[in-house]
Design an enzyme around this catalytic site. Structure first.
Site, PDB file in Angstrom:
ATOM      1  CG  HIS A 129      -1.968  -1.076   1.152  1.00  0.00           C
ATOM      2  ND1 HIS A 129      -2.793  -1.365   2.219  1.00  0.00           N
ATOM      3  CD2 HIS A 129      -2.312  -1.955   0.179  1.00  0.00           C
ATOM      4  CE1 HIS A 129      -3.596  -2.365   1.907  1.00  0.00           C
ATOM      5  NE2 HIS A 129      -3.314  -2.744   0.675  1.00  0.00           N
ATOM      6  CG  PHE A 375       1.100  -9.974   4.647  1.00  0.00           C
ATOM      7  CD1 PHE A 375       1.166 -10.277   5.995  1.00  0.00           C
ATOM      8  CD2 PHE A 375       0.834 -10.997   3.758  1.00  0.00           C
ATOM      9  CE1 PHE A 375       1.005 -11.578   6.455  1.00  0.00           C
ATOM     10  CE2 PHE A 375       0.665 -12.296   4.206  1.00  0.00           C
ATOM     11  CZ  PHE A 375       0.749 -12.588   5.552  1.00  0.00           C
ATOM     12  CB  CYS A 376       0.179  -3.121   4.281  1.00  0.00           C
ATOM     13  SG  CYS A 376      -0.257  -2.649   5.958  1.00  0.00           S
ATOM     14  CB  ALA A 377       0.236  -6.431  -0.211  1.00  0.00           C
ATOM     15  CB  CYS A 395      -3.925  -5.122   6.616  1.00  0.00           C
ATOM     16  SG  CYS A 395      -2.138  -5.247   6.726  1.00  0.00           S
TER      17      CYS A 395
END
Length: 459
Positions: A129, A375-377, A395
Site C-alpha cells: 500500500h 500484509f498491507c497488500a 490487514c
C-alpha cells in the site's frame, strides 16, 4: 543474484549480531524460550553494530546545519557524511539527491507530491500500500498481477504504449514482494519505462535489506526504502534519485531548513526563497540519530559482504521451502512459481486452519513471531488466495474465529540476523501444529486471536 555457497568460509554463514537475540518470552504451556523473531519483513531487529554506533554518538548529539557550537558542527558533519554513505550504498549517480524521510511510505508520498501536473502513474496491483496508494492527484493506471517476470514487462509495455506520449509518466514497482519475497525484473521494467518516455521509482523496502541495490546499474530514476527494515531503528527512510522533479516541486513540508531566505513584502506578505538541494524537502529539525543509524547499517552490510549475506539467506530460504513442502496441508503463495528467485519472505496458508489462529499458536506455544493478515497488500493477497475483492478480511485484523477458514495468510520472514535454530524451530512447530493440533484453546479478542487463560486444549 546467484551466489554459490560451496566456497564460503563457515564463519560467514553465521548470523550478524542483532538486538534481542537473548530475549526470552513466556510460553502459554509453561516455561520460557528464546524469542524467534521471524517477522523481518515488517521490521528487522537493529544490528548490534548500529546500536553501538548510535550509543557512541549520543553524548555528542546536537542540532544540525545552523548551530555554531562544536556539537552542532560535529552533528552536521555526521548528518551529511551519512548522506554520502547512503548515496554510495545505493550506487547513486553524481547528479542524484538523497533525501531523508520518515519511511518508505513517506518517501513515496513525497515523490507523489513532486510529480508534474498531468503525470500518468502506472502501478501493479501487487504493490504494498505504501507504493499503491500515494498517487491520489495523478492519473493512475493499475496493472493486473502478472504471473511471470516476462508477463510483468509485457503488461507494462502495453500500458505505456497506450498512454499520452507527450505528458510525463511514472512507473512504480517493488524490487522484492513483501508477500512472496519474489524478485521483480527491475532492470527490464526500467528499460521498458524509459523506452516509452516514462520514469520509474523502485520500492526497495524489501530488496535493500537482502540484496544489493544499485541505482545506476538498475537504471531506475528513484529508490525508496526504510531504515527499520534495514536493521536500523524506526523513524527514518530514504528517497534517492533524480533531482529535477524534486527541485521543481513545492517543498514537501514548509518550514525552517527548507527555506533559504524569507522576507516580508511591502504589502505585508512573505516572500520565500526555497533551497534547491535535498534540504528543500527536509524541513524541520531532522532525525539525526535515525539518519546516522541508516548510514551505519549501510556500512555494516557492505563490510559484511552482500555475497555472503545473500548466500546464507538463500540457504535459509531453501530450508524453509523444503520444510514446508513436506507438509501437504501447507500452500506457499507465489506469483512467479517455485523457481522464481526470492528473498527471505515466504507467505503461506494451512488447510483447515484460520491463519490468525495458526500464527497465535506459533507465538504462544513456541515463542515464534510471524505475521498474519493481508500484509498491507490487500489486492495481491486476495489474488493469490483466489478470493473476491469484496470478501471479508483485513490487514492484521482477521474476522474468522479459530478453526474457521480465513481470507488471510501467514508470513515468515528472516534475514542477516536469523539463527539456524529459529528456522529449525519454526519448521518443527509447523509440522507439530498440523499433525497434532494446538495445545491450547484460543479466542478472538479485539480482532486478534489470543490464548484463552487457563484453557488447555483436549489433545
Amino acid at each position: 543474484m546467484s551466489v554459490s555457497t560451496a566456497a564460503l568460509d563457515p564463519s560467514v554463514r553465521t548470523p550478524l549480531p542483532v538486538l534481542g537475540q537473548d530475549v526470552t518470552v513466556p510460553l502459554v504451556t509453561g516455561g520460557e524460550v528464546t524469542y524467534a523473531a521471524l517477522d523481518y519483513a515488517a521490521s528487522a531487529p537493529a544490528l548490534q553494530r548500529v546500536w553501538d554506533d548510535v550509543a557512541a554518538y549520543a553524548p555528542y548529539y546536537g542540532s544540525v546545519h545552523r548551530g555554531a557550537g562544536y556539537l552542532s558542527q560535529l552533528s552536521t558533519d555526521l548528518f551529511e557524511n551519512s548522506r554520502r554513505r547512503v548515496a554510495e550504498f545505493l550506487g547513486c549517480r553524481p547528479e542524484d539527491q538523497v533525501v531523508f524521510t520518515r519511511s518508505t511510505t513517506d518517501s513515496l508520498n513525497l515523490l507523489a507530491a513532486a510529480i508534474p501536473a498531468n503525470c500518468q502513474v502506472f502501478v501493479y496491483e501487487t504493490e504494498h500500500h505504501a507504493s499503491l496508494l500515494p498517487w491520489r492527484d495523478a492519473q493512475v493506471t493499475y496493472l493486473n498481477a502478472p504471473r511471470t517476470p516476462g508477463q510483468a514487462v509485457e503488461t507494462l509495455e502495453r500500458a505505456l504504449a497506450d498512454r499520452d506520449p507527450y505528458g510525463p509518466a511514472l512507473v512504480c514497482v517493488t524490487g522484492a514482494s513483501n508477500v512472496t519475497g519474489e524478485l521483480w525484473p527491475v532492470r527490464e521494467l526500467a528499460a521498458a519505462a524509459h523506452a516509452h518516455g516514462a520514469r520509474i521509482v523502485l520500492d526497495a523496502a524489501q530488496l535493500a535489506p537482502h540484496h544489493p541495490v544499485d541505482i545506476a546499474e538498475l537504471d531506475v530514476d528513484w529508490v525508496a526504502f526504510s531504515g527499520h527494515k534495514l536493521y536500523a531503528p524506526f523513524g527514518s527512510g530514504v528517497l534517492a534519485g533524480r533531482a529535477d522533479w524534486l527541485q521543481a516541486a513545492e517543498p514537501y513540508l514548509a518550514g525552517g531548513g527548507a527555506s533559504r531566505k524569507v522576507a516580508r513584502r511591502a504589502d505585508g506578505g512573505v516572500d520565500v526563497d526555497w533551497h534547491t538541494t535535498a534540504a528543500r524537502h527536509e524541513a524541520g529539525s531532522p532525525n539525526v540519530i535515525g539518519v546516522y543509524s541508516i548510514a551505519s547499517a549501510c556500512k555494516a552490510l557492505t563490510e559484511a559482504g552482500f555475497d555472503n549475506l545473500v548466500a546464507r539467506e538463500q540457504e535459509l530460504v531453501s530450508r524453509v521451502r523444503e520444510g514446508l513442502a513436506e507438509v501437504p496441508e501447507v500452500q506457499v503463495l507465489s506469483l512467479f512459481g517455485d523457481d522464481a528467485p526470492r528473498v527471505g519472505v515466504i507467505s503461506f496458508v494451512v488447510r483447515g486452519w484460520n491463519s490468525s489462529h495458526f500464527a497465535a499458536a506459533l507465538s504462544a506455544e513456541y515463542g515464534i513471531g510471524v505475521r498474519d493478515g493481508l500484509f498491507c497488500a490487500h489486492p495481491l493477497v486476495r489474488t493469490l488466495l483466489g478470493s473476491d475483492p469484496q470478501d471479508p478480511g483485513e490487514c492484521g485484523a482477521p474476522e474468522a474465529e479459530p478453526g474457521e477458514r480465513s481470507l488471510n495468510a501467514i508470513r515468515v520472514s528472516f534475514g542477516a540476523g536469523t539463527p539456524d535454530e529459529h528456522i529449525d524451530r519454526f519448521l518443527r512447530a509447523v509440522t507439530e501444529l498440523v499433525r497434532e493440533g494446538a495445545q491450547w484453546k484460543y479466542r478472538t479478542e479485539d480482532g486478534r486471536c489470543v490464548p484463552d487463560r487457563g484453557e488447555a486444549a483436549q489433545v
